[in-house]
Enzyme design. Structure first.
Site, PDB file in Angstrom:
ATOM      1  N   GLY A  37       3.162  41.926  31.320  1.00 50.01           N
ATOM      2  CA  GLY A  37       3.672  41.012  32.339  1.00 50.01           C
ATOM      3  C   GLY A  37       2.561  40.523  33.239  1.00 50.01           C
ATOM      4  CB  ALA A  38      -0.807  40.996  33.345  1.00 47.65           C
ATOM      5  N   GLY A  39       0.214  37.811  32.184  1.00 44.09           N
ATOM      6  CA  GLY A  39      -0.334  36.504  31.830  1.00 44.09           C
ATOM      7  C   GLY A  39      -1.276  36.534  30.638  1.00 44.09           C
ATOM      8  CG  LEU A  40      -4.236  38.991  30.193  1.00 45.56           C
ATOM      9  CD1 LEU A  40      -5.230  40.153  30.120  1.00 45.56           C
ATOM     10  CD2 LEU A  40      -5.012  37.679  30.324  1.00 45.56           C
ATOM     11  N   GLY A  41      -0.308  37.461  27.607  1.00 44.97           N
ATOM     12  CA  GLY A  41       0.450  37.282  26.369  1.00 44.97           C
ATOM     13  C   GLY A  41       0.905  38.567  25.703  1.00 44.97           C
ATOM     14  CB  SER A  42       1.869  41.968  26.912  1.00 43.22           C
ATOM     15  OG  SER A  42       3.023  41.769  27.699  1.00 43.22           O
ATOM     16  CE  LYS A  91      -1.661  33.990  27.282  1.00 40.60           C
ATOM     17  NZ  LYS A  91      -0.451  33.691  27.826  1.00 40.60           N
ATOM     18  CD  GLU A 143       6.280  34.930  23.677  1.00 44.17           C
ATOM     19  OE1 GLU A 143       6.729  35.937  24.262  1.00 44.17           O
ATOM     20  OE2 GLU A 143       5.583  34.102  24.246  1.00 44.17           O
ATOM     21  CG  ASP A 153       1.421  32.971  25.260  1.00 44.61           C
ATOM     22  OD1 ASP A 153       0.719  31.971  25.479  1.00 44.61           O
ATOM     23  OD2 ASP A 153       1.865  33.694  26.178  1.00 44.61           O
TER      24      ASP A 153
HETATM   25  N1  LIG Z   1       3.662  47.148  25.119  1.00 43.58           N
HETATM   26  C1  LIG Z   1       4.916  46.723  25.283  1.00 43.58           C
HETATM   27  N2  LIG Z   1       5.967  47.518  24.998  1.00 43.58           N
HETATM   28  C2  LIG Z   1       7.225  47.059  25.160  1.00 43.58           C
HETATM   29  N3  LIG Z   1       7.559  45.830  25.630  1.00 43.58           N
HETATM   30  C3  LIG Z   1       6.559  45.009  25.937  1.00 43.58           C
HETATM   31  C4  LIG Z   1       5.194  45.385  25.779  1.00 43.58           C
HETATM   32  N4  LIG Z   1       4.423  44.345  26.142  1.00 43.58           N
HETATM   33  C5  LIG Z   1       5.272  43.349  26.510  1.00 43.58           C
HETATM   34  N5  LIG Z   1       6.550  43.731  26.402  1.00 43.58           N
HETATM   35  C6  LIG Z   1       7.742  42.899  26.701  1.00 43.58           C
HETATM   36  O1  LIG Z   1       7.267  41.661  27.217  1.00 43.58           O
HETATM   37  C7  LIG Z   1       7.649  41.486  28.600  1.00 43.58           C
HETATM   38  C8  LIG Z   1       6.501  40.862  29.370  1.00 43.58           C
HETATM   39  O2  LIG Z   1       6.309  39.571  28.888  1.00 43.58           O
HETATM   40  P1  LIG Z   1       5.965  38.349  29.828  1.00 43.58           P
HETATM   41  O3  LIG Z   1       6.808  38.352  31.048  1.00 43.58           O
HETATM   42  O4  LIG Z   1       5.991  37.141  28.963  1.00 43.58           O
HETATM   43  O5  LIG Z   1       4.461  38.648  30.292  1.00 43.58           O
HETATM   44  P2  LIG Z   1       3.107  38.608  29.446  1.00 43.58           P
HETATM   45  O6  LIG Z   1       3.430  38.057  28.105  1.00 43.58           O
HETATM   46  O7  LIG Z   1       2.218  37.703  30.228  1.00 43.58           O
HETATM   47  O8  LIG Z   1       2.566  39.979  29.436  1.00 43.58           O
HETATM   48  C9  LIG Z   1       7.997  42.898  29.078  1.00 43.58           C
HETATM   49  O9  LIG Z   1       8.953  42.859  30.123  1.00 43.58           O
HETATM   50  C10 LIG Z   1       8.585  43.514  27.803  1.00 43.58           C
HETATM   51  O10 LIG Z   1       9.907  43.065  27.585  1.00 43.58           O
HETATM   52  C1  LIG Z   2       3.854  29.733  31.151  1.00 47.61           C
HETATM   53  C2  LIG Z   2       3.506  29.659  29.666  1.00 47.61           C
HETATM   54  O1  LIG Z   2       2.797  28.430  29.442  1.00 47.61           O
HETATM   55  C3  LIG Z   2       2.578  30.802  29.246  1.00 47.61           C
HETATM   56  C4  LIG Z   2       3.141  32.162  29.494  1.00 47.61           C
HETATM   57  O2  LIG Z   2       2.195  33.171  29.149  1.00 47.61           O
HETATM   58  P1  LIG Z   2       2.414  34.681  29.627  1.00 47.61           P
HETATM   59  O3  LIG Z   2       3.719  35.150  29.093  1.00 47.61           O
HETATM   60  O4  LIG Z   2       2.412  34.666  31.123  1.00 47.61           O
HETATM   61  O5  LIG Z   2       1.253  35.455  29.064  1.00 47.61           O
HETATM   62  C5  LIG Z   2       4.792  29.659  28.871  1.00 47.61           C
HETATM   63  C6  LIG Z   2       4.624  29.258  27.416  1.00 47.61           C
HETATM   64  O6  LIG Z   2       3.723  28.438  27.106  1.00 47.61           O
HETATM   65  O7  LIG Z   2       5.407  29.739  26.609  1.00 47.61           O
HETATM   66 MG   LIG Z   3       4.593  36.378  27.677  1.00 47.52          MG
END
Ligand SMILES: Nc1ncnc2c1ncn2[C@@H]1O[C@H](COP(=O)(O)OP(=O)(O)O)[C@@H](O)[C@H]1O
Ligand SMILES: C[C@@](O)(CCOP(=O)(O)O)CC(=O)O
Ligand SMILES: [Mg+2]
Length: 393
Positions: A140-145, A12, A187, A198
């Protein structure tokens, strides 16, 4: 239910309202359906084991079914956890901590906890299964992984436990609701205190105006005719963790409530106005959308969640005059979103992207927003190649 089957969920982009969404302010986000997480479920080699494979983070673990005995014997605790789906059951989390043993000291703990929590709550009677999770999203880049993996795990387990069928192309609304509720708990395992935006977008897809209420319930409306907006997503490759950034904002709110609460309210107001514009985007209000992007970024800077590397993207978009840039997601690195002026030419876009890639080593994407949410591909529809590709070994 028969294995193997494959599930997927998108990432997202938050257009307005990251961080303030955690404080019950409205926020608007859209799915990025081209960037997705895929989870393949198939029989494991040992019928007594449950295997989790996260090749993207170099994590693989096999649990013997008996490892979960202490949790599974706590019938009352599990029942309570299944009934209160707004909060994680600390009783079950503590028991799982014991099961995880040495894993607790590793970086993978929270992702493994997400898996184990959903497993013991949703399909504890099952064993002899292997779960491979692979994503095309930057992690871990803000795109909701985190939400995207959580939705795939929740959907796979909901399917295994019979709560979601795979007999039609799309999940029913009740099935999506079930997946959304449980992925929110997933989450929570990874992120601590998510707003829920997300996982809602990764479950339902499209674009949503989202609001979390004081009692923990969530409201969201789909933005019906979500327009395709010319934009560039930039991945700075600067690592950061949402959990840490959300905690940092919480500290600031507690320290400076009178200063920061109005900032969060302004962000919520901005998301509502932004959604009105997105609902009826035209040549007259388009520049107002770009103005709101600039203001939203300024407010996020005030919360302390930008990063010099993100400011470089803003600097380049301002100096080249291509549009307005804001961070997207939790900030602190990760990705930014640049909404382009209508007048920006292909040549200028090319120049902007080339500068970000060659001078800073960033990666840029141009992708459509607002596509499909999560879904299941049953065994007979999985292309053999895809089955093969998702496996790490
Ligand atoms: N492809 C994946 N495989 C395993 N864990 C993942 C994967 N993608 C995300 N994660 C988990 O989610 C965390 C990153 O989430 P977060 O800090 O919220 O960043 P974002 O949601 O923006 O990518 C990782 O440290 C890991 O625990
Ligand atoms: C900072 C926040 O608004 C979004 C976080 O998104 P991401 O995990 O950085 O993709 C937290 C949330 O809404 O749960
Ligand atoms: Mg996240």
């Amino acid at each position: 239910m028969s294995v193997p089957f494959l599930v997927s969920a998108p990432g997202k982009v938050i257009i307005f309202g990251e961080h303030s969404a955690v404080y019950n302010e409205p926020a608007v986000a859209a799915s990025v359906s081209a960037l997705r997480t895929y989870l393949l479920v198939e029989p494991s080699e040992n019928p007594e084991e449950i295997e989790l494979d996260f090749p993207d983070i170099n994590f693989n673990h096999k649990w013997h079914y008996n490892d979960f005995a202490s949790v599974l014997q706590d019938v009352e605790g599990l029942q309570e956890a299944r009934l209160n789906t707004r909060e994680l059951s600390q009783r079950i989390v503590s028991k799982l901590e014991v099961v995880q043993g040495e894993l607790r000291k590793t970086l993978y703990y929270y992702a493994a906890l997400c898996f184990c929590y959903l497993y013991v709550c949703l399909c504890p009677q099952l064993k002899g299964l292997k779960f491979h999770v692979k994503s095309t999203l930057p992690i871990g880049a803000g795109l909701g992984s985190s939400a995207s993996i959580s939705v795939t795990i929740s959907l796979a387990m909901a399917h295994l436990s019979g709560h979601v069928k795979a007999d039609k192309p799309e999940l029913s609304l009740t099935e999506k609701k079930f997946v959304n509720v449980w992925s929110f708990l997933g989450e929570k395992c990874i992120q601590g205190t998510p707003s829920g935006i997300d996982n809602a977008v990764a479950t339902y897809g499209n674009a949503v105006l989202f609001k979390r209420e004081m009692d923990g319930t969530t409201n969201f409306e789909f933005v019906e005719k979500f327009p395709q907006i010319p934009m560039v997503l930039t991945y700075t490759k600067i690592p950061r963790s949402t959990k840490t950034l959300v905690a940092k904002v919480r500290e600031l709110v507690l320290k400076q409530p009178n200063v920061i609460k109005p900032v969060l309210t302004a962000m919520g107001n901005l998301a509502v106005r932004g959604t009105e514009i997105l609902d009826s985007l035209n040549d007259t209000n388009y520049e107002e959308l770009i103005e709101l992007v600039r203001v939203n970024h300024g407010l996020l800077v005030a919360l302390g969640v930008s990063h010099p590397g993100l400011e470089l993207v803003k600097l380049e978009s301002d100096s080249l005059g291509v549009g307005s840039t804001k961070l997207t997601g939790a900030g602190g690195g990760g990705c930014s979103l640049t909404i382009l002026h209508k007048s920006t030419t292909q040549e200028q876009i090319h120049q902007f992207k080339a500068k970000l890639e060659s001078s800073y080593g960033y990666k840029t994407f141009q992708t459509d927003l607002g596509g499909i949410g999560c879904g299941i591909l049953p065994r007979d529809l999985i292309p053999t190649g895809e089955l093969y590709n998702i496996r790490s070994n």
